[in-house]
Design a protein around this motif. Structure first.
Motif, PDB file in Angstrom:
ATOM      1  N   UNK A  18       0.835  -1.208   0.000  1.00 18.98           N
ATOM      2  CA  UNK A  18       0.000   0.000   0.000  1.00 18.98           C
ATOM      3  C   UNK A  18       0.866   1.252   0.000  1.00 18.98           C
ATOM      4  N   UNK A  19       1.973   1.204   0.746  1.00 20.35           N
ATOM      5  CA  UNK A  19       2.880   2.342   0.799  1.00 20.35           C
ATOM      6  C   UNK A  19       3.501   2.587  -0.575  1.00 20.35           C
ATOM      7  N   UNK A  20       3.934   1.500  -1.236  1.00 24.43           N
ATOM      8  CA  UNK A  20       4.511   1.634  -2.578  1.00 24.43           C
ATOM      9  C   UNK A  20       3.494   2.254  -3.544  1.00 24.43           C
ATOM     10  N   UNK A  21       2.250   1.752  -3.468  1.00 23.07           N
ATOM     11  CA  UNK A  21       1.210   2.276  -4.366  1.00 23.07           C
ATOM     12  C   UNK A  21       0.952   3.758  -4.106  1.00 23.07           C
ATOM     13  N   UNK A  22       0.943   4.118  -2.823  1.00 14.67           N
ATOM     14  CA  UNK A  22       0.708   5.523  -2.475  1.00 14.67           C
ATOM     15  C   UNK A  22       1.846   6.402  -2.981  1.00 14.67           C
ATOM     16  N   UNK A  23       3.080   5.916  -2.832  1.00 13.86           N
ATOM     17  CA  UNK A  23       4.234   6.679  -3.312  1.00 13.86           C
ATOM     18  C   UNK A  23       4.208   6.822  -4.832  1.00 13.86           C
ATOM     19  N   UNK A  24       3.840   5.719  -5.494  1.00 13.62           N
ATOM     20  CA  UNK A  24       3.770   5.761  -6.948  1.00 13.62           C
ATOM     21  C   UNK A  24       2.693   6.741  -7.413  1.00 13.62           C
ATOM     22  N   UNK A  25       1.549   6.746  -6.713  1.00 16.99           N
ATOM     23  CA  UNK A  25       0.471   7.676  -7.068  1.00 16.99           C
ATOM     24  C   UNK A  25       0.900   9.117  -6.843  1.00 16.99           C
ATOM     25  N   UNK A  26       1.626   9.354  -5.732  1.00 17.70           N
ATOM     26  CA  UNK A  26       2.115  10.705  -5.444  1.00 17.70           C
ATOM     27  C   UNK A  26       3.097  11.169  -6.503  1.00 17.70           C
ATOM     28  N   UNK A  27       4.023  10.249  -6.888  1.00 16.03           N
ATOM     29  CA  UNK A  27       4.994  10.589  -7.927  1.00 16.03           C
ATOM     30  C   UNK A  27       4.299  10.879  -9.253  1.00 16.03           C
ATOM     31  N   UNK A  28       3.259  10.083  -9.549  1.00 15.44           N
ATOM     32  CA  UNK A  28       2.528  10.280 -10.798  1.00 15.44           C
ATOM     33  C   UNK A  28       1.846  11.638 -10.806  1.00 15.44           C
ATOM     34  N   UNK A  29       1.187  11.989  -9.672  1.00 18.96           N
ATOM     35  CA  UNK A  29       0.527  13.293  -9.587  1.00 18.96           C
ATOM     36  C   UNK A  29       1.535  14.408  -9.731  1.00 18.96           C
ATOM     37  N   UNK A  30       2.684  14.275  -9.047  1.00 11.67           N
ATOM     38  CA  UNK A  30       3.708  15.310  -9.105  1.00 11.67           C
ATOM     39  C   UNK A  30       4.233  15.453 -10.533  1.00 11.67           C
ATOM     40  N   UNK A  31       4.436  14.316 -11.207  1.00  9.82           N
ATOM     41  CA  UNK A  31       4.917  14.358 -12.583  1.00  9.82           C
ATOM     42  C   UNK A  31       3.906  15.052 -13.485  1.00  9.82           C
ATOM     43  N   UNK A  32       2.635  14.750 -13.306  1.00  7.01           N
ATOM     44  CA  UNK A  32       1.594  15.385 -14.108  1.00  7.01           C
ATOM     45  C   UNK A  32       1.557  16.892 -13.844  1.00  7.01           C
ATOM     46  N   UNK A  33       1.683  17.276 -12.572  1.00  7.25           N
ATOM     47  CA  UNK A  33       1.691  18.699 -12.229  1.00  7.25           C
ATOM     48  C   UNK A  33       2.904  19.395 -12.834  1.00  7.25           C
ATOM     49  N   UNK A  34       4.049  18.721 -12.752  1.00  8.68           N
ATOM     50  CA  UNK A  34       5.264  19.296 -13.321  1.00  8.68           C
ATOM     51  C   UNK A  34       5.122  19.470 -14.829  1.00  8.68           C
ATOM     52  N   UNK A  35       4.559  18.457 -15.484  1.00 11.60           N
ATOM     53  CA  UNK A  35       4.372  18.555 -16.929  1.00 11.60           C
ATOM     54  C   UNK A  35       3.413  19.678 -17.287  1.00 11.60           C
ATOM     55  N   UNK A  36       2.351  19.806 -16.499  1.00 12.53           N
ATOM     56  CA  UNK A  36       1.386  20.886 -16.741  1.00 12.53           C
ATOM     57  C   UNK A  36       2.053  22.241 -16.578  1.00 12.53           C
ATOM     58  N   UNK A  37       2.801  22.392 -15.500  1.00 14.30           N
ATOM     59  CA  UNK A  37       3.486  23.662 -15.253  1.00 14.30           C
ATOM     60  C   UNK A  37       4.507  23.970 -16.343  1.00 14.30           C
ATOM     61  N   UNK A  38       5.222  22.944 -16.776  1.00 14.47           N
ATOM     62  CA  UNK A  38       6.219  23.140 -17.834  1.00 14.47           C
ATOM     63  C   UNK A  38       5.553  23.552 -19.146  1.00 14.47           C
ATOM     64  N   UNK A  39       4.436  22.913 -19.454  1.00 14.17           N
ATOM     65  CA  UNK A  39       3.716  23.247 -20.694  1.00 14.17           C
ATOM     66  C   UNK A  39       3.198  24.672 -20.645  1.00 14.17           C
ATOM     67  N   UNK A  40       2.607  25.051 -19.528  1.00 15.02           N
ATOM     68  CA  UNK A  40       2.071  26.418 -19.404  1.00 15.02           C
ATOM     69  C   UNK A  40       3.192  27.447 -19.470  1.00 15.02           C
ATOM     70  N   UNK A  41       4.310  27.164 -18.825  1.00 17.94           N
ATOM     71  CA  UNK A  41       5.441  28.096 -18.866  1.00 17.94           C
ATOM     72  C   UNK A  41       5.967  28.246 -20.286  1.00 17.94           C
ATOM     73  N   UNK A  42       6.050  27.115 -21.008  1.00 14.65           N
ATOM     74  CA  UNK A  42       6.518  27.170 -22.399  1.00 14.65           C
ATOM     75  C   UNK A  42       5.567  27.999 -23.251  1.00 14.65           C
ATOM     76  N   UNK A  43       4.273  27.864 -23.022  1.00 14.41           N
ATOM     77  CA  UNK A  43       3.283  28.636 -23.771  1.00 14.41           C
ATOM     78  C   UNK A  43       3.373  30.114 -23.432  1.00 14.41           C
TER      79      UNK A  43
END
Length: 232
Positions: A18-43
């Motif tokens: 459960x801990x691994x799954x939670x960490x993976x979900x957190x990393x996934x959310x963070x990656x998605x947020x980072x990608x969103x922020x990077x895309x908006x900054x590039x625009x």
């Protein structure tokens, strides 16, 4: 006893999973947020560059998406319309300008007198990003949707400037508002002039003159030196 040990081991294994799954979900959310922020900054960066080079009319969403390295679908996912994109550019540039103002004022040697501000504002608004914002503001005259989106942003920015002046210099509200508008719009006008004249460096003489006029009008450096501005 054996069953109890097996049960505890199973529970520990389950908690680890459960801990691994939670960490993976957190990393996934963070990656998605980072990608969103990077895309908006590039625009944002691509939009500023395009508007500065080509004017508001030439900075199409297709061009901005291409220069940002994103698909046009990605642009419309983040910004439903060109007007929404450009209004966001105005806010984004303002936030970058705030960082620059903080850097310029960090050592405390500047900004203590009203007459310090023409030079400070010139350093910030004469950059390509400042000129791009001016292009967008001018375009609100003929683009109704753009005006509806940009005007509230611009009014909030102006109010923030007035509050900054209040915190630093006091004075009545009308005088603060008039002073902020005088400095900001005189400098914005001069940023246009520097693109038109053969010797752009000569425009700085007008900035220096505005500083000297404010020194004479407010010799102690305080807003209280300036006569209250009353509406007729």
């Amino acid at each position: 006893m054996a069953n109890s040990l097996v049960g505890k081991a199973a529970m520990r294994a389950l908690r680890r999973d459960m801990t691994r799954e939670a960490l993976m979900a957190t990393r996934l959310r963070r990656t998605q947020e980072e990608r969103t922020n990077e895309t908006r900054a590039a625009l944002m960066e691509a939009a500023v560059s395009a508007v500065h080079r080509l004017g508001y009319g030439g900075a199409t969403t297709a061009l901005i998406a291409d220069e940002a390295g994103v698909s046009r679908g990605a642009l419309t996912h983040h910004f439903g319309s060109r007007a929404e994109l450009m209004a966001t550019v105005v806010q984004w540039v303002y936030e970058k300008e705030l960082e620059l103002y903080r850097d310029l004022l960090a050592d405390g040697s500047r900004g203590q007198r009203v007459s310090d501000w023409p030079d400070i504002v010139w350093e910030v608004l004469s950059k390509p990003s400042g000129l791009a914002v001016l292009e967008i503001l001018q375009a609100t005259r003929s683009d109704r949707e753009l005006a509806e989106r940009v005007k509230p942003v611009q009014m909030a920015i102006e109010q923030a400037g007035i509050e900054t002046m209040q915190a630093r210099f006091g004075g009545d509200d009308d005088t603060r508002r008039a002073t902020v508008r005088l400095i900001i719009w005189a400098i914005r006008g001069l940023t246009i002039e520097q693109m038109l004249v053969s010797d752009p460096t000569g425009v700085k003489a007008s900035v220096d003159l505005l500083r000297l006029l404010l020194e004479r009008a407010a010799p102690t450096g305080s807003m209280d030196d300036l006569q209250p501005v009353h509406r007729s």
